[in-house]
Design an enzyme around this catalytic site. Structure first.
Site, PDB file in Angstrom:
ATOM      1  N   LYS A 185     -51.490 108.199  10.509  1.00  0.00           N
ATOM      2  CA  LYS A 185     -52.895 108.161  10.097  1.00  0.00           C
ATOM      3  C   LYS A 185     -53.891 108.558  11.205  1.00  0.00           C
ATOM      4  O   LYS A 185     -54.961 107.957  11.323  1.00  0.00           O
ATOM      5  CB  LYS A 185     -53.258 106.764   9.582  1.00  0.00           C
ATOM      6  CG  LYS A 185     -52.456 106.325   8.370  1.00  0.00           C
ATOM      7  CD  LYS A 185     -52.871 104.974   7.835  1.00  0.00           C
ATOM      8  CE  LYS A 185     -52.295 103.826   8.649  1.00  0.00           C
ATOM      9  NZ  LYS A 185     -52.443 102.525   7.983  1.00  0.00           N
ATOM     10  N   ASP A 221     -50.661  95.512   6.354  1.00  0.00           N
ATOM     11  CA  ASP A 221     -51.710  95.311   5.331  1.00  0.00           C
ATOM     12  C   ASP A 221     -51.134  95.128   3.922  1.00  0.00           C
ATOM     13  O   ASP A 221     -51.743  94.462   3.077  1.00  0.00           O
ATOM     14  CB  ASP A 221     -52.760  96.436   5.348  1.00  0.00           C
ATOM     15  CG  ASP A 221     -52.159  97.828   5.303  1.00  0.00           C
ATOM     16  OD1 ASP A 221     -50.924  97.950   5.308  1.00  0.00           O
ATOM     17  OD2 ASP A 221     -52.937  98.811   5.268  1.00  0.00           O
TER      18      ASP A 221
END
Ligand code: ADP
Ligand code: MG
Length: 494
Positions: A185, A221
């Protein structure tokens, strides 16, 4: 422009799945026929058989990741976490949580008291130079932000347990020991891959010497989304992220988790962080990759990696749409061939534009679409241009939603529980006007008959999830200390 919240989707919102224009280009497609909008976008329309094949690839990849003999070579790593149970709703305590997810870095102060959850949070920027600098710079920056946050909340002289939602692929060796396998990312900090991020954080805190925090838990997450939804709904057994990246976790039996090296006490289950974004790194998704996907991959800082993620998530979706729009524009199928500097710039067509454009639905005034065009400095366009761009956005986001659905259906079929709630977090899911509906429709189609499911929006999962896991770890640590003290004849509280 304001972001579109799911609760405020305009009544006229409609999923655009058809386009019946007749524009033809002077340019030719590879089969010698003139390029049309239809044949440019065709690779994004996958058949039911394609999605079933993707599910087969996925199940195969999951099993390879879970297998002791096959894990080393598997594309999807299926990391066992050290989180074994969903919360029972009695968790209490004050916890500091960090949430590093790719786009935002947040610090939260969370008070848990059974079902009552209070949070205060602040977003801190991670400058680009730090995202691609050294690990020491990154963790010094994080420690500095923690200091600022604690100062603002009058916590500097308190000892407070910390939970870290660190959403990058980690091989966990304990609840508070997580070795980063590789950055994703857009992050690329030197000297972190292969190291324990808790140790790096503690070293940075020690270098400062002015705060007293102890990181008790690192979670992903996905686990945060699962835990926070399970706090309200005990049937939650899958956590899904559709934000900067995409990933999912689910509850697996210890029996199937061949790499499990923790204890085998009850419950005989563990959450698996699939890291499914890496699906296709071994070429298994080549059969659905379009030229646009290949370009996005080629220009990323992790070419050849996170292939599935790059077809789905927020960091890439706008760029895929931009590449298709540019292809159409250059073939004079859009804007009469005239673009803008902005439209030609890599990364400049944000994923939120896809949401905004699609939120116009049946609105024939194309209000949001025109606003996006204005932001891109596109001034000459017709209604037909608006419709074509809407169609492109819709196909790109629909494919993303269906691909994510194929992943969820694979997990649901594998778990084979009669009823499962899926806790979902991430701005793409939260703000895209149709993602939820598209996913419900596709999962229903792909899941085994008889399995019931529900997609549930996780509110602040990364913070709340970390707080729940940390509060439990803190309670267990205190209990252990008390037992030890009792054994050694030391009165508790000293
Ligand atoms: P993270 O994944 O870092 O925790 P988020 O869940 O906020 O962060 O996701 C950020 C991603 O969501 C970005 O890639 C961004 O492009 C995308 N995004 C932000 N707003 C929207 C929107 N309105 N519609 C679709 N995607 C969005
Ligand atoms: Mg996040």
């Amino acid at each position: 422009m304001n972001m579109i919240d799911k609760e405020n989707v305009p009544a006229n919102a409609r999923i655009i799945k058809t386009y019946s224009g007749r524009r033809k280009s002077k340019k030719l497609a590879s089969d010698g026929t003139p390029l049309t909008v239809e044949n440019v976008v065709k690779p994004f329309i996958l058949s039911d058989d394609d999605y079933k094949k993707i599910m087969d690839v996925m199940l195969d990849s999951f099993n390879q990741g879970l297998g002791k003999e096959t894990n080393a070579k598997a594309a999807v790593k299926m990391f066992p976490t050290y989180v074994r149970s969903v919360p029972d709703g009695t968790e209490t305590g004050k916890v500091l949580a960090l949430d590093l997810g790719g786009t935002n870095f947040r610090i939260l102060l969370i008070s848990l008291d059974g079902q009552e959850v209070n949070m205060e949070s602040k977003i801190f920027l991670i400058p680009q130079a730090i995202m691609t600098g050294t690990g020491e710079q990154l963790f010094d920056h994080i420690a500095e932000c923690i200091h600022k946050f604690m100062k603002d909340h009058d916590l500097l002289f308190h000892k407070i347990p910390l939970g870290f939602t660190f959403s990058f692929p980690c091989r966990q060796e304990g609840l508070n020991k997580a070795i980063l396998t590789h950055w994703t990312k857009g992050f690329k900090c030197a000297g972190v891959e292969g190291h324990d991020i808790v140790q790096l954080l503690h070293e940075a805190i020690e270098r400062r010497g002015d705060i007293d925090v102890n990181c008790l838990a690192v979670i992903n997450d996905t686990v945060g989304a699962l835990m926070s939804c399970a706090h309200e709904d005990r049937k939650c057994a899958v956590g899904l992220i559709l934000g900067t990246g995409t990933n999912a976790c689910y509850i697996e039996t210890l029996e199937n988790t061949e790499l499990w090296d923790g204890d085998t006490d009850e419950p005989h289950q563990v959450m698996i962080n699939t890291e499914w974004g890496a699906l296709g790194n071994d070429g298994s998704l080549d059969f659905i990759m379009t030229d646009y996907d290949k370009q996005v991959d080629k220009h990323s800082i992790n070419a050849g990696q996170q292939i599935y993620e790059k077809m789905i998530s927020g960091m890439y979706m706008g760029e895929i749409a931009r590449l298709v729009i540019e292809k159409l524009r250059k073939a004079k199928l859009l804007f009469n061939g005239k673009g803008s500097e902005e439209l030609s710039e890599r990364g400049r067509f944000y994923t939120k534009y896809v949401s905004e454009i699609e939120s116009d639905g049946d609105d024939s005034s194309f209000k949001c679409t025109k606003q996006v065009f204005a932001e891109l400095n596109l001034t000459k366009y017709t209604d037909e241009d608006c419709r074509i761009v809407q169609y492109v956005c819709s196909l790109v986001s629909t494919r993303a939603a269906y691909l994510a659905s194929a992943g969820i259906a694979t997990l649901l079929n594998k778990m084979n529980r009669p009823e499962v709630t899926i806790g979902v977090d991430g701005s793409l899911y939260r703000f895209h006007p149709h993602f939820h509906d598209l996913m419900e429709e596709k999962i229903r189609q792909l899941v085994k008959p008889g399995i019931k499911f529900k997609l549930m929006l996780s509110h602040d999962g990364s913070g709340k999830g970390a707080a729940i896991v940390t509060a439990v770890a803190n309670r267990l640590a205190l209990e252990k200390e008390q037992k030890l003290n009792a054994k050694n004849g030391i009165p508790n509280g000293e």
